[in-house]
Design an enzyme around this catalytic site. Structure first.
Site, short mmCIF file in Angstrom:
data_model
loop_
_atom_site.label_atom_id
_atom_site.label_comp_id
_atom_site.label_asym_id
_atom_site.label_seq_id
_atom_site.Cartn_x
_atom_site.Cartn_y
_atom_site.Cartn_z
N ASP A 188 69.60 -2.08 -3.35
CA ASP A 188 70.52 -2.07 -4.44
C ASP A 188 69.39 -2.14 -5.63
OD1 ASP A 188 71.42 -3.44 -6.92
OD2 ASP A 188 72.69 -4.28 -6.00
N HIS A 189 69.10 -0.98 -6.43
CA HIS A 189 67.90 -0.60 -7.05
C HIS A 189 67.55 -1.88 -8.26
CE1 HIS A 189 70.14 1.30 -9.99
NE2 HIS A 189 69.34 1.22 -11.02
N HIS A 241 75.23 -4.35 -8.50
CA HIS A 241 74.22 -4.70 -9.39
C HIS A 241 74.63 -6.09 -10.10
CE1 HIS A 241 72.80 -0.85 -8.39
NE2 HIS A 241 73.42 0.06 -9.55
C1 BG6 Z 1 73.43 3.56 -10.50
C2 BG6 Z 1 74.98 4.05 -10.84
O1 BG6 Z 1 73.59 2.72 -9.55
O2 BG6 Z 1 72.93 2.73 -11.62
C3 BG6 Z 1 74.89 4.71 -12.10
O3 BG6 Z 1 75.31 4.52 -9.72
C4 BG6 Z 1 74.05 3.93 -13.32
O4 BG6 Z 1 76.22 5.07 -12.54
C5 BG6 Z 1 72.92 3.23 -12.77
O5 BG6 Z 1 74.11 4.59 -14.34
C6 BG6 Z 1 72.43 2.31 -13.96
O6 BG6 Z 1 71.10 1.89 -13.36
P1 BG6 Z 1 69.93 1.77 -14.55
O7 BG6 Z 1 68.69 1.50 -13.63
O8 BG6 Z 1 69.65 3.09 -15.53
O9 BG6 Z 1 70.43 0.31 -15.41
#
Ligand code: BG6
Length: 510
Positions: free
Chosen positions: A199-200, A262
């Site tokens: 989960d980045h 997230h």
């Molecule tokens: C991803 C989603 O996991 O997270 C995208 O699939 C989204 O739709 C993105 O744009 C948002 O990540 P960040 O790091 O730009 O907030």
């Protein structure tokens, strides 16, 4: 092995250099895909640039198209040049990409795993030692079980004398049942300790800082509960639309794409109890306890706690943009939500009756990810008449992006002869306090997975507990025909979301 380039004084980077990472061969499945090009390969480059990679590090790309090792090295180099957060240094890039291997073919074909096995053995022979192996699954989700099972069938899932790990991208299932089945299939081949579900958001500096903030300061814990906190509002707003991702997004929607993973992780970080040790399973145990305490949405009253909508045409950043239904690849009668807002409650001693509001959407006024914690109002206002007008409850705002930092609003007297009050902010900004650029989330996560540190990855029970919260909402929305409420692109979102918030309060401006 790539030679590190001298960098400015960056405390985190020094940390990366100090902690040893066992020599590893990293295999990326889906190596020519969007995620690999935009995030994974640039992250690996930046680790090489900082000296963060293990002393012996090898890279293998795997995907459906056929190409030579050299052609893959060229493609990877181009992607790094285009998407790296820092301009690449030619020497580091060359050293990183010299010796990369590429294996082409469909993910169910035995030949792919036979060739892969040979490439991995050749790296071991060259090193004179068995290297750790990490398989990164950055493919469409239907291939996750296929690849895992094929790795098992070709005995690539375990070795006696070195570690083997598998890193699995999102989405981890699209329903609770699918997530359970996927866990079951993965865990028939790998042990849980070998599995790293990404989960980045957990790799973002500011998300980790939330734990530092709560557990390294004595100031917050006494008020961090239902006696002092009135509400918690978590926002992940984006100004971008779905771009070229209609194929994925139209089957996912905002709830699955951002809330299930997230945003629930952000909620866990706010609500969890302090772990005794900062150790992977202890932290994940605390997060699971929070998720299990979340009151499960009752199918009968989903409309009272959840709102969905779709963006219509509008203007974002001065540019006219189309509505969701006009985006390329989106069916004109699609009922997929691009905005979701939900109200959750956590049934435990710390949080009972405190509403947690979560909202996310594409094509909103601007990109902002923040957690706003509003304290209860003071019990009595002693100031005369207009003295009290500007008094507001204190708010603690943790901003993940942009302008990463923390701000606390306080009531202060306006200078002058009268006693009048208005809110002022006490601010901490990452950029000015640490004078360094934060690494990308994927840099930290790839490194942690190679080290075997699962603290910032989601455990099987955690993923299922997240689905248990979202499943009833997904099911209700799928069963309810559209059309969905619309909101203008570039706006604050749909007016319908206002009905979720309690009387007297309203959503923070995006
Ligand atoms: C991803 C989603 O996991 O997270 C995208 O699939 C989204 O739709 C993105 O744009 C948002 O990540 P960040 O790091 O730009 O907030």
């Amino acid at each position: 092995m790539a030679t590190p380039v001298e960098t400015h004084d960056n405390p985190l980077v020094e940390g990366l250099e100090r902690l040893p990472v066992h020599p590893t061969t990293l295999v990326i499945f889906g190596a020519t895909g969007d995620l690999a090009r935009r995030k994974l390969l640039p992250a690996i480059y930046n680790l090489a640039h900082e000296g963060g990679l293990p002393e012996r590090f090898n890279l293998v790309g795997t995907s459906r198209s056929e190409m030579t090792d050299e052609a893959f090295a060229n493609e990877a180099g181009e992607a790094i040049r285009q998407f790296s957060r820092r301009p690449p240094d030619d020497t580091v890039l060359k050293e990183l990409l010299d010796g990369v291997r590429y294996v082409g073919g469909t993910f169910d074909s035995d030949a792919v795993y036979e060739q892969l096995g040979q490439a991995l053995d050749a790296y071991d022979d060259e090193a004179g030692d068995p290297l750790n192996r990490a398989f990164y699954l950055s493919t469409a989700p239907e291939f996750f079980p296929v690849i895992v099972e094929q790795l098992g069938a070709h005995k690539l899932q375990r070795r006696d004398d070195a570690e083997v790990r598998v890193i699995i991208e999102k989405p981890f299932g699209t329903t609770l049942e699918e997530a359970r089945q996927l866990n079951h299939r993965v865990l028939r081949v790998f042990r849980e300790s070998q599995v790293f579900r990404i989960d980045h958001y957990l790799g973002k500096e500011t998300v980790q800082n939330l734990m530092a903030f709560r557990f390294a300061n004595g100031l917050f814990e006494p008020v961090w509960n239902r006696n002092y906190i009135d509400r918690v509002e978590i926002t992940a707003a984006e100004d971008l639309g779905i771009g070229t991702r209609a194929g994925y997004y139209d089957h996912a929607g905002a709830l699955r794409d951002l809330v299930q993973n997230h945003m629930l992780q952000l909620l866990c970080h706010v609500a969890m109890e302090p772990p005794v040790h900062f150790e992977a399973n202890e932290i994940r145990d605390e997060k699971v306890k929070v998720l299990r305490a979340v009151l499960k949405p009752d199918p009968e009253s989903i409309d009272d706690i959840a709102v969905r909508a779709q963006y219509a045409a509008g203007t974002v950043g001065g540019e006219d943009v189309p509505g969701y239904l006009q985006e390329e690849g989106v069916p004109p009668d699609s009922n997929t939500e691009t905005y979701a807002a939900i109200r959750l409650e956590i049934e435990n001693w710390r949080w009972a009756a405190v509403p947690f509001y979560l909202r996310t959407g594409k094509r909103l006024a601007r990109k902002v990810t923040e957690i706003a914690i509003t304290l209860k109002p003071v019990p009595h206002l002693a100031f005369q008449q207009d003295g009290s007008v500007g008094v507001r409850p204190n708010q603690l705002i943790l901003t993940m992006q942009p302008n990463e930092g923390v701000s606390l609003s306080l009531g202060a007297k306006i200078p002058g002869s009268r006693m009048r009050i208005r809110p002022v902010n006490m601010e901490f900004l990452y950029g000015t306090s640490f004078m360094s650029q934060s690494p990308e989330a994927y840099e930290r996560l790839i490194l942690d997975a190679m080290r075997g540190d699962a603290t910032l990855f989601t455990r099987n029970d955690e993923v299922e507990a997240q689905w248990e919260i979202c499943d009833p909402i997904v099911a209700k929305w799928e069963a309810t025909p559209g059309p969905l409420p619309q909101y203008e692109a570039g706006s604050q979102g749909p007016a319908e979301a206002d009905r979720l918030v309690d009387d007297g309060a309203h959503w923070r401006a995006i």
